[in-house]
Design an enzyme around this catalytic site. Structure first.
Site, short mmCIF file in Angstrom:
data_model
loop_
_atom_site.label_atom_id
_atom_site.label_comp_id
_atom_site.label_asym_id
_atom_site.label_seq_id
_atom_site.Cartn_x
_atom_site.Cartn_y
_atom_site.Cartn_z
CB CYS A 152 9.67 19.95 13.66
SG CYS A 152 9.16 18.52 12.66
CG LEU A 182 6.62 21.06 7.92
CD1 LEU A 182 5.22 21.52 7.56
CD2 LEU A 182 7.64 22.07 7.42
CG LEU A 187 11.00 11.85 5.47
CD1 LEU A 187 12.42 11.47 5.88
CD2 LEU A 187 10.66 11.25 4.12
CG ASN A 224 14.14 21.98 13.37
OD1 ASN A 224 13.58 21.67 12.33
ND2 ASN A 224 14.79 23.13 13.51
CD GLU A 259 13.20 15.91 7.07
OE1 GLU A 259 13.35 14.67 7.18
OE2 GLU A 259 12.10 16.48 7.18
CB SER A 317 18.31 26.47 -1.71
OG SER A 317 19.26 26.19 -0.70
N GLY A 318 20.52 26.30 -3.75
CA GLY A 318 21.94 26.25 -4.09
C GLY A 318 22.83 26.89 -3.06
#
Length: 647
Positions: A2, A55, A58, A80, A82, A377-378
């Site tokens: 977010c 956004l 969850l 903002n 996770e 991503s890596g």
């Protein structure tokens, strides 16, 4: 993922409607970070306003709405990111009878409950994830700002007049009527040196970036609150290096496989469609393979290619995707695509940012967003496991040339740059192909330029991460502000100089360049990115591994290669490391030349008053003539000029 913004004003006479409208305007500037909802919380008496753009990832229900007030009513959060272990944290609260009556299943609610039960410091230390947050304590009238351990999520703050501003992006701060910051010329000099502006600096005087792994508390209107570390990469590296992993290589592989698999599994938790960014290199392939192993259906994968074969990795990604059985999508970036995207970069990045791979990075995010809302991503595999040439190649080069007297090294460096890089690319093409080396002329030039005035491996490193070594002379009235790369006494205390370089990359280049690039490029299209290599347990374990498990046989990332062998044939990923780069040198001599010439015009530079035009024009002329490859050096000037044009 977010975005948030807010302010504290010393004038408490504003009415609620005015405060709400102002906070809403700040949040609307970052609507791209959260297109699914918005919210504002205001305490007029305390002079604070918090705003949020959501956004939904969850708990898509209204129970995840922000700003969110804690169960007791004491704490308010705008956040903002996770928290990947939030279900574990919930279970701990419940087991100790400290859990509130849950209203939903969002990680935001979990964070608030943890703060009420344990306080801010312990909550941050227990949380595993990526985040930036603003917490308001209604009892003590204190504002807490905090950022994740490695700097995945951004957070700007600072006083403007009598108002303290904070938010996810600079454009939100600029929306406040008190914002009146001028360009920080010292920060501009840092941009020319490194192609990004490192923490804690920003392009504006008085506005700072909160360093990774830190919190900051503002109380009583104090003018200079200082960040406090709740986690330190330097201390982690030093501590883990003193307690190295002593098991066998097979045991190290099994441990890392378990940790990475757990991180991938936790980061695949989502209530919306999810995919992976796949370049076909070691890091992204390993993450994708672990995702596919944890998925009952083909993982969606995305990549960007180029018409110029020397830069195109799409063919490799396609082969990896076919082997793993992913649902793969790719597109190519052309010079015309770049021209169309460049005018949007200043708005996307807010402050001048000059890693030219920002162009393909944004386009691959745009491509992915058409199909998914979250991608893994890596990123960070290079920093943690020794993937850059400055980790495994340059130390060996320095070992071989350090005995040569300085005058002879300088002469050799001059000889290596006597011919244009484009000519050397052509002359050395056949032997370079046999040695599996891409763009040999560019690499020869780079080596030759770095061989001047070096007296230690530390000098080599600083040279490698520097574009304009005389940046403070090129920027008018500038002096380089304090920064880690100039304060060697503050470098991590690691006995192995290569380990020290890897730690410095993780402290500087990773948050300042890589994670900034990824965050802005993705959030511009409302896409959430996650990086399993940045999982706390993976990071801490990486620093226990002996260097021999990272660097071996003239290559980096040995243990990642061994791990990847369990999933993908080595022939699919073994090739020269190219990075996510574009044919910048060629494009600036061709399709981007007129655009660049306009921004670098001598009269224009002199009139604006930020740069001494002479060295810039000299570099540009030599570049256009093919006498040198200065594309990456000039890109920092071009990005500032493009940014300035839109101010």
């Amino acid at each position: 993922m977010c975005g948030f913004a807010g302010y504290i004003g010393t004038d408490n006479t504003a009415d609620r409607h005015k405060s709400t409208t102002l906070a809403q305007a700040m949040a609307d500037c970052i609507a791209h970070r959260g297109p699914d909802g918005d919210g504002v919380w205001v305490d007029v008496g305390a002079g604070i306003a918090l705003a949020h753009r959501r956004l939904s990832i969850l708990d898509l229900s209204p129970a995840g709405h922000q700003p969110m007030v804690s169960f007791s009513g004491r704490w308010v959060i705008s956040y903002n990111g996770e928290i990947y272990n939030h279900l574990t944290l919930r279970a701990e609260l419940e087991a100790s009878a400290l859990a509130p009556e849950w209203r939903g299943h969002s990680d935001t609610e979990t964070l608030l409950a943890c703060v009420e039960a344990w306080g801010v410091q312990k909550t941050l230390q227990r949380s595993v994830g990526m985040f930036a947050m603003a917490l308001w304590d209604r009892h003590s009238h204190e504002l807490w700002l905090a950022r994740d351990r490695l700097g995945e999520k951004p957070l700007y703050y600072g006083w403007q007049g009598n108002t303290f501003l904070f938010g996810s992006e600079l454009k939100a701060l600029r929306a406040h009527p008190e914002f009146n910051a001028m360009v920080d010329r010292g920060a501009l000099a840092l941009l020319l040196r490194h192609n990004y502006i490192p923490e804690p600096h920003s392009i504006y005087n008085g506005i700072r970036k909160l360093p990774p792994g830190c919190w900051l508390k503002l109380s009583g209107g104090q003018r200079d609150p200082q960040p406090v570390a709740y986690w330190s990469l330097a201390e982690t590296a030093e501590c883990r290096a003193k307690n190295p992993f002593t098991g066998t290589e097979a045991e190290a592989l099994d441990t890392l496989h378990s940790l990475l698999s757990t991180a991938v599994r936790e980061q695949m938790l989502s209530d919306v469609p999810l995919g992976a960014l796949l370049s076909g290199g070691i890091d992204s392939t390993l993450i994708t393979a672990l995702m596919q192993a944890n998925s009952t259906r083909p993982v969606r994968t995305f990549t960007i290619g180029f018409d110029e074969k020397a830069y195109d990795e799409a063919v490799h990604a396609r082969a990896v995707a076919a082997h793993l059985g992913t649902e793969h999508t790719e597109m190519h970036l052309s010079p015309q695509d770049a021209l169309e995207l460049i005018p949007r970069l200043p708005q996307m990045y807010d402050e001048p940012f000059a890693d030219s791979s920002q162009l393909p990075t944004h386009l691959v995010m745009q491509l992915a967003r058409r199909h998914v809302t979250v991608v893994l991503s890596g990123d960070a595999g290079d920093e943690l496991f020794g993937g850059y040439k400055r980790h495994y190649l340059w130390p060996e080069i320095w070992r071989r040339i350090s005995w040569v007297p300085s005058p002879a090294r300088r002469a050799l460096g001059m000889a290596m740059t006597a011919l244009p890089a484009t000519t050397l690319n052509r002359l050395l093409a056949k032997p370079a192909h046999l040695l599996n080396i891409a763009l040999p002329g560019d690499k020869t030039h780079k080596l030759g330029m770095r061989m001047r005035d070096l007296s230690s491996l530390e000098d080599v490193y600083v040279s490698l991460v520097t574009e304009w070594s005389n940046a403070s002379e090129i920027v008018v009235d500038a002096s380089i502000p304090p920064n880690l790369l100039d304060q060697r006494q503050a470098w991590p205390r690691l006995a192995d100089p290569v380990a020290r370089i890897m730690a410095l990359d993780t402290l500087t280049y990773l948050p300042g360049d890589i994670l900034t690039k990824v965050d802005r490029a993705a959030m511009a299209v409302s896409l959430e990115t996650r990086a399993p290599f940045l999982d706390r347990d993976v990071v801490e374990f990486s620093w226990r591994l002996p260097m021999a498990m990272k660097l071996r046989d003239g290559q980096g990332k040995w243990i990642l290669r061994q791990l990847l062998d369990r999933h993908v044939p080595r022939a699919l990923t073994e090739r020269p490391k190219q990075g996510f780069s574009i044919p910048l040198d060629q494009w600036l001599r061709g399709p981007l030349r007129d655009w660049a010439e306009s921004l670098l015009a001598e009269d224009r530079l002199r009139l604006q008053g930020y740069f001494d035009p002479t060295p810039i024009r000299k570099a540009w002329t030599r570049h256009v003539r093919g006498e040198a490859s200065f594309g990456y050096r000039l890109w920092s000037v071009l990005m500032f000029q493009a940014w300035l044009e839109q101010q």
